[in-house]
Design a protein around this motif. Structure first.
Motif, PDB file in Angstrom:
ATOM      1  N   LEU A 136      12.194 -43.416  97.320  1.00 13.90           N
ATOM      2  CA  LEU A 136      12.670 -42.097  96.901  1.00 13.90           C
ATOM      3  C   LEU A 136      11.574 -41.451  96.075  1.00 13.90           C
ATOM      4  N   THR A 137      11.183 -40.272  96.479  1.00  9.46           N
ATOM      5  CA  THR A 137      10.127 -39.555  95.778  1.00  9.46           C
ATOM      6  C   THR A 137      10.587 -38.134  95.475  1.00  9.46           C
ATOM      7  N   GLY A 138       9.808 -37.443  94.693  1.00 11.19           N
ATOM      8  CA  GLY A 138      10.116 -36.063  94.340  1.00 11.19           C
ATOM      9  C   GLY A 138       9.370 -35.672  93.090  1.00 11.19           C
ATOM     10  N   GLU A 139       9.331 -34.373  92.844  1.00  9.03           N
ATOM     11  CA  GLU A 139       8.661 -33.881  91.650  1.00  9.03           C
ATOM     12  C   GLU A 139       9.344 -34.417  90.394  1.00  9.03           C
ATOM     13  N   THR A 140       8.597 -34.480  89.320  1.00  8.85           N
ATOM     14  CA  THR A 140       9.187 -34.870  88.048  1.00  8.85           C
ATOM     15  C   THR A 140      10.281 -33.878  87.664  1.00  8.85           C
ATOM     16  N   GLY A 141      11.439 -34.377  87.319  1.00  8.77           N
ATOM     17  CA  GLY A 141      12.556 -33.514  86.950  1.00  8.77           C
ATOM     18  C   GLY A 141      13.413 -33.087  88.119  1.00  8.77           C
TER      19      GLY A 141
END
Length: 554
Positions: A27-32
């Protein structure tokens, strides 16, 4: 294995339905973007504290539903569910549902059966093992190392705990006996005097009441003596009333046939004679009962007063003196027999201690064997994680007797050395941030492969590292996913590229409302996301090319 996760109205998530497969899911994504919200949602389903702050603004409640594979018949999980009266039909999934209201309060169900938060936490720990961003604090803390080693060893400390409790109980009984003996010795003189005094007096059950009644009766007799004698005199002698009636009856008997009225008069006199005889008998009995004997009265009063004086002295009722004598004799005998009794209790303590030491020594053997195996297992993980020169060792040393406890007689701590020739020292005092992350992963991998939960979540275990080290971590996670379902939250493109499945967490806003979504990525979506992770907001062709290289073979 976790099959699916359904989230409704939690923080920024309005509605989210996720499906999970075996192997490694990243699972990845921008911080926040909301990765922590996703993990908090899963934690809610696994029994974490139901915080009303999780409820999405403007809604009344939040709800999470997690579905797991059917427990294997005869497995520890299946037995646990059976022991807690939770039914799972063959071939049907295990479904956990948890809700929390905005105004507080929560409900939990396992296969539509209500359950407590405590049971849910215990069940959750058997289903999923979560290693958070700050989980290394627990592994650094030596207080948790014993539990980790025992879990790895498959050692059940129940026998040691029971033996320790038995030993402590025997020591408590002995201490109380010693305290009682000391107090009793201080009371010996009092006991001996009291027993001698009471034994000489020899109080009898119910004696006070008997003496008081006899005394009262005799004192009444003193007052009634004159009257009784005068009354009895009216009956006694040849001139007494009873003798006169009998004489009249004899004369009347000779002439009663001469007239019917004389016969009736005779019958009346006969009845009078009978009644008078009974009265005389009662008077004689009363005179005997009320006999006044000054000496006997004096003796009774003396004993009664002495009995009551003893009762006041010992602060008991008069009728309690016989039992008091028995109790005092028992206490005195206990003092005399104290040496023998204490000897028995001391033997009990010695035997209980031996049972404890035997159990603890058996546990130590299991721990020693497991420690060697764990050291070997961790060492095998260090080389792939680019820690070739590092060493790991499980310290197992005996504790002083005063520090023995329900968990055994050993001090256990994980030690490391990162440089050749450097001494071994505690985890947190030696490793740098990047080294510590890899040590933690190696330790977790070694521990996880020993029959732990079938689903393991790593939350940014690769933080603080990059390049070849991150790639090595990705390789190790990938290999570990062959034997367990892994969910990994990561910011490392090298780790993300190793996943069998890739989910992207996005946060969007329409200016007034923000929401978090999770989307499963296809091959091109993964390429684009990994390129973003490599280059940042502006994805370049060079980043895409590097992403392709990372994804080769996937």
């Amino acid at each position: 294995m976790l099959q699916s996760l359904s989230i409704r109205d939690i923080v920024l998530i309005e509605a989210l339905d996720l499906e999970f497969g075996s192997g490694l899911s990243v699972l990845t994504g921008e911080t926040g973007a909301g990765k922590s919200i996703l993990l908090d949602s899963l934690g809610l389903a696994l029994g974490n504290r139901a915080d009303s702050g999780l409820v999405r603004q403007g809604t009344k409640k939040a709800q999470v539903t997690a579905s797991f594979d059917t427990p294997i018949v005869g497995s520890k999980l299946a037995l646990y569910l059976h022991d807690n009266d939770i039914d799972v039909e063959p071939g049907e999934p295990l479904i956990i549902k948890r809700s929390v209201k905005a105004d507080g309060g929560s409900k939990a169900f396992v296969n539509d059966q209500p359950c407590s938060a405590t049971l849910l936490r215990e069940l959750g720990s058997k289903l999923i093992e979560i290693h958070g961003q700050h989980d290394d604090r627990g592994l650094i803390n030596p207080k948790g190392h014993r539990t980790l080693l025992d879990t790895y060893a498959g050692a059940d400390g129940a026998k040691v705990r029971q033996a320790f409790e038995g030993w402590q109980s025997a020591k408590s009984v002995l201490k109380k006996a010693l305290d009682d003996q000391e107090a009793a010795e201080q009371d010996r003189e009092y006991l001996e005097h009291s027993v001698a005094e009471l034994s000489k007096f020899a109080p009898q059950p119910g004696e006070e009441q008997e003496l008081a009644l006899e005394r009262a009766t005799m004192m009444k007799g003193e007052k009634l003596t004159g009257d009784l004698e005068a009354i009895r005199a009216a009956f006694d002698g040849s001139n007494g009333g009873l003798a006169s009636l009998r004489a009249a009856a004899r004369r009347l008997d000779r002439i009663s046939e001469d007239h019917p009225l004389l016969a009736e008069a005779l019958q009346a006199i006969d009845r009078a004679v009978i009644e008078a005889s009974e009265a005389e008998e009662k008077l004689n009995d009363a005179a005997h009962a009320l006999t006044f004997d000054p000496q006997r009265l004096d003796d009774m009063e003396t004993r009664l007063f002495d009995l009551r004086a003893l009762a006041r002295k010992h602060r008991v009722e008069g009728d309690a003196l016989p039992q008091l004598l028995i109790d005092l004799e028992t206490r005195l005998a206990a003092i005399s027999d104290g040496g023998k009794s204490l000897g028995t209790l001391e033997a009990n303590v010695k035997a209980a201690k031996k049972d404890y030491v035997d159990a603890a020594e058996t546990l130590r053997l299991k721990r020693t064997k497991a420690a060697k195996a764990l050291d070997k297992a961790v060492a095998a993980e260090l080389v792939p994680l680019k820690l070739d020169a590092a060493q790991f060792e499980t310290l197992l040393e005996p504790l002083e007797e005063e520090r023995w406890g329900a968990n055994g007689i050993d001090r256990i701590e994980f030690l490391i050395s990162t440089n050749p020739g450097a001494p071994l020292a505690p985890l947190g005092k030696i490793a740098s941030g990047g080294e510590l992350s890899r040590f933690i992963l190696a330790l977790k991998v070694a521990l996880a492969e020993e029959g732990g939960a079938k689903t393991i979540i790593f939350d940014e275990v690769d933080r603080g590292v990059g390049g070849a080290v991150a790639s090595a971590i990705g390789d190790r996670l990938s290999r570990l996913s062959d034997s367990a379902q892994l969910l990994v939250v990561t910011h490392s493109p090298q780790v993300a590229s190793k996943g069998n499945a890739h989910m992207l967490i996005n946060k969007s806003s329409n200016g007034t409302v923000s929401r978090t979504d999770v989307n499963a990525l296809d091959r091109e979506g993964r390429r684009q996301e990994i390129a973003r992770m490599l280059s940042g907001a502006d994805v370049t062709d060079e980043a895409r090319a590097q992403a392709d290289r990372l994804l080769e073979g996937v």
